[in-house]
Design a protein around this motif. Structure first.
Motif, PDB file in Angstrom:
ATOM      1  N   VAL A   6       0.838  -1.204   0.000  1.00 64.84           N
ATOM      2  CA  VAL A   6       0.000   0.000   0.000  1.00 64.84           C
ATOM      3  C   VAL A   6       0.872   1.252   0.000  1.00 64.84           C
ATOM      4  CG1 VAL A   6      -1.633   1.353   1.362  1.00 64.84           C
ATOM      5  CG2 VAL A   6      -1.989  -1.101   1.087  1.00 64.84           C
ATOM      6  N   ILE A   7       1.877   1.263   0.860  1.00 60.72           N
ATOM      7  CA  ILE A   7       2.778   2.422   0.931  1.00 60.72           C
ATOM      8  C   ILE A   7       3.483   2.620  -0.408  1.00 60.72           C
ATOM      9  CG2 ILE A   7       4.912   3.284   1.997  1.00 60.72           C
ATOM     10  CD1 ILE A   7       3.991   1.946   4.597  1.00 60.72           C
ATOM     11  N   GLY A   8       3.944   1.523  -1.009  1.00 61.96           N
ATOM     12  CA  GLY A   8       4.625   1.613  -2.299  1.00 61.96           C
ATOM     13  C   GLY A   8       3.737   2.157  -3.401  1.00 61.96           C
ATOM     14  N   SER A   9       2.463   1.762  -3.408  1.00 60.49           N
ATOM     15  CA  SER A   9       1.557   2.248  -4.462  1.00 60.49           C
ATOM     16  C   SER A   9       1.282   3.733  -4.323  1.00 60.49           C
ATOM     17  CB  SER A   9       0.243   1.460  -4.430  1.00 60.49           C
ATOM     18  OG  SER A   9      -0.495   1.727  -3.255  1.00 60.49           O
ATOM     19  N   VAL A  10       1.193   4.221  -3.070  1.00 58.36           N
ATOM     20  CA  VAL A  10       0.987   5.660  -2.858  1.00 58.36           C
ATOM     21  C   VAL A  10       2.234   6.438  -3.288  1.00 58.36           C
ATOM     22  CG1 VAL A  10       0.527   7.457  -1.150  1.00 58.36           C
ATOM     23  CG2 VAL A  10      -0.694   5.283  -1.016  1.00 58.36           C
ATOM     24  N   ALA A  27       1.323  -3.059 -10.236  1.00 59.75           N
ATOM     25  CA  ALA A  27       2.207  -4.183  -9.954  1.00 59.75           C
ATOM     26  C   ALA A  27       2.681  -4.153  -8.504  1.00 59.75           C
ATOM     27  CB  ALA A  27       3.408  -4.154 -10.904  1.00 59.75           C
ATOM     28  N   VAL A  28       2.957  -2.959  -7.991  1.00 57.80           N
ATOM     29  CA  VAL A  28       3.432  -2.819  -6.612  1.00 57.80           C
ATOM     30  C   VAL A  28       2.338  -3.204  -5.618  1.00 57.80           C
ATOM     31  CG1 VAL A  28       4.165  -1.142  -4.856  1.00 57.80           C
ATOM     32  CG2 VAL A  28       5.193  -1.096  -7.143  1.00 57.80           C
ATOM     33  N   VAL A  29       1.120  -2.701  -5.804  1.00 57.16           N
ATOM     34  CA  VAL A  29       0.064  -2.927  -4.821  1.00 57.16           C
ATOM     35  C   VAL A  29      -0.482  -4.356  -4.876  1.00 57.16           C
ATOM     36  CG1 VAL A  29      -1.963  -2.251  -6.171  1.00 57.16           C
ATOM     37  CG2 VAL A  29      -1.902  -1.801  -3.710  1.00 57.16           C
ATOM     38  N   PHE A  30      -0.382  -5.016  -6.031  1.00 57.34           N
ATOM     39  CA  PHE A  30      -0.981  -6.346  -6.165  1.00 57.34           C
ATOM     40  C   PHE A  30       0.037  -7.482  -6.198  1.00 57.34           C
ATOM     41  CE2 PHE A  30      -4.520  -3.927  -8.392  1.00 57.34           C
ATOM     42  CZ  PHE A  30      -5.405  -4.033  -7.331  1.00 57.34           C
ATOM     43  N   HIS A  31       1.334  -7.207  -5.963  1.00 59.18           N
ATOM     44  CA  HIS A  31       2.310  -8.276  -6.168  1.00 59.18           C
ATOM     45  C   HIS A  31       2.187  -9.418  -5.158  1.00 59.18           C
ATOM     46  CE1 HIS A  31       4.735  -5.986  -3.179  1.00 59.18           C
ATOM     47  NE2 HIS A  31       5.347  -7.129  -2.950  1.00 59.18           N
TER      48      HIS A  31
END
Length: 377
Positions: free
Chosen positions: A272-276, A290-294
């Motif tokens: 979550v933090i990465g997607s934001v 890709a970041v939020v769903f990996h």
């Protein structure tokens, strides 16, 4: 003894042999048994040619897998950035916007290389204006990982770019940019930062190799692999007790997956933090997804994504699985199970381990050694 009697005896012997084979319990400690427990259906499992020809290598991989803790997230209400309330989104946004991507030649070059028709001489001219970028490009192209066949040392930036290829150069430049942000703002120790970078670079390499094997364009998965754990660098900022960003508390237990342990401690998980961060840094939507769903989360969300995007996510997830299994970057020995449906949709083997090859493992090892060499400089 008559011919008919001999024939009858032979048939009986064959039937006894077949019956005993059918009754023999499957080898539960092998990929090659197909992991079937039912004696009524004992089909010989399909093995890819490279597995049939190198069974000793894949048996060793199985032994590694058997020693790893395995987690399934299917039973947990894993949160994504779509589940944040407006208050939570604003909280995360305000906290993370303090860490902008730095401007400079590396960022300009990374943006320039999004254009597949860009002139390599223009790229080389801009790269030559930044000594850090120039030094990194020449160090990589002359390293054991990319060493030219001629054995001659490369001193031309333009030549280095042509040898490395635009995808690799762009990934390298983007990593330089991210390193500046992380080294300046992450509260983690240098050792912890290096460990995450080594793993991220390994995943990037593994994802790129898998994409090429399946004749997919590797540019997107290279960057997605590099970015997939970017949120881990900033998790400690949220480990401060009760925060307005708190998402969910999971029941504590010894077998709680690490991702859910993050939510218990910080209120968020690194995906979550990465997607934001991707949103704040204005990165392509595909990278953010890709970041939020990996780690997948709820399957119904993935079903709404484009087929290409689901393939990218699965490739990064498999690469992450592979790198945790091999452990060349010092990864913790645990594995997140990958939904069989996701593997089948990509025409991947049902055992992710079958995507590993000795050559892929060598590529990962070379990248890890290359990055460790930078750390010692």
């Amino acid at each position: 003894m008559s011919y008919a009697l001999l024939s009858l005896i032979a048939i009986i012997v064959v039937l006894i042999i077949l019956w005993r084979r059918r009754e023999r319990p499957p080898d539960k400690n092998s990929f090659f048994s197909g992991n079937e427990t039912s004696r009524s259906v004992q089909k010989k499992p399909f093995l890819p040619p490279e597995v049939r020809h190198n069974k000793a290598y894949y048996r060793a991989l199985y032994e590694k897998r058997a020693s790893c803790q395995k987690y399934s997230l299917a039973a947990y209400p894993l949160k994504t950035s779509r589940d944040l309330t407006e208050k939570q989104k604003e909280f995360l946004y305000q906290e993370l916007k303090r860490f902008p991507l730095p401007s400079g030649a590396a960022m300009q070059l990374s943006e320039m290389l999004r254009d597949p028709f860009v002139d390599s001489r223009q790229v080389a001219a801009l790269a030559s204006t930044d000594p850090v970028v120039s030094a990194r490009l020449l160090a990589v192209v002359n390293s054991a990982y990319f060493r030219p066949r001629s054995g001659k040392k490369i001193t031309s930036i333009h030549r280095a770019i042509l040898l490395l290829g635009f995808n690799q150069v762009r990934n390298l430049l983007f990593q330089l940019v991210l390193e500046q942000v992380v080294n300046k703002h992450s509260p983690l120790s240098k050792e912890e930062i290096q460990k995450i970078w080594l793993h991220s670079a390994s995943v990037s390499v593994a994802a790129g190799e898998i994409a090429k094997r399946y004749q997919e364009h590797s540019g997107l998965v290279l960057t997605a692999g590099l970015m997939h754990d970017i949120g881990k660098f900033f998790l400690p900022y949220f480990a401060q007790g009760d925060l307005p960003g708190s998402l969910v508390a999971h029941e504590m237990g010894e077998d709680l997956p690490p991702l859910l342990q993050e939510e218990n401690v910080t209120g968020f998980n690194h995906a979550v933090i990465g997607s934001v961060l991707c949103y704040i840094w204005n990165l392509p939507k595909q990278i953010s997804q890709a970041v939020v769903f990996h780690h997948f989360g709820r399957p119904e969300i993935l079903e709404n994504l484009e087929v290409k995007m689901r393939r990218v996510i699965t490739t990064v997830a498999v690469a992450d699985y592979i790198c945790h299994l091999l452990g060349h970057a010092g990864e913790e020995p645990y594995l997140y199970e990958i939904p069989k449906e996701a593997l089948e949709a990509c025409n991947f083997p049902k055992h992710p381990e079958f995507l590993i090859t000795p050559q892929l493992e060598k590529e990962i090892e070379k990248m890890v050694n290359l990055l460790k060499g930078y750390a010692l400089q």
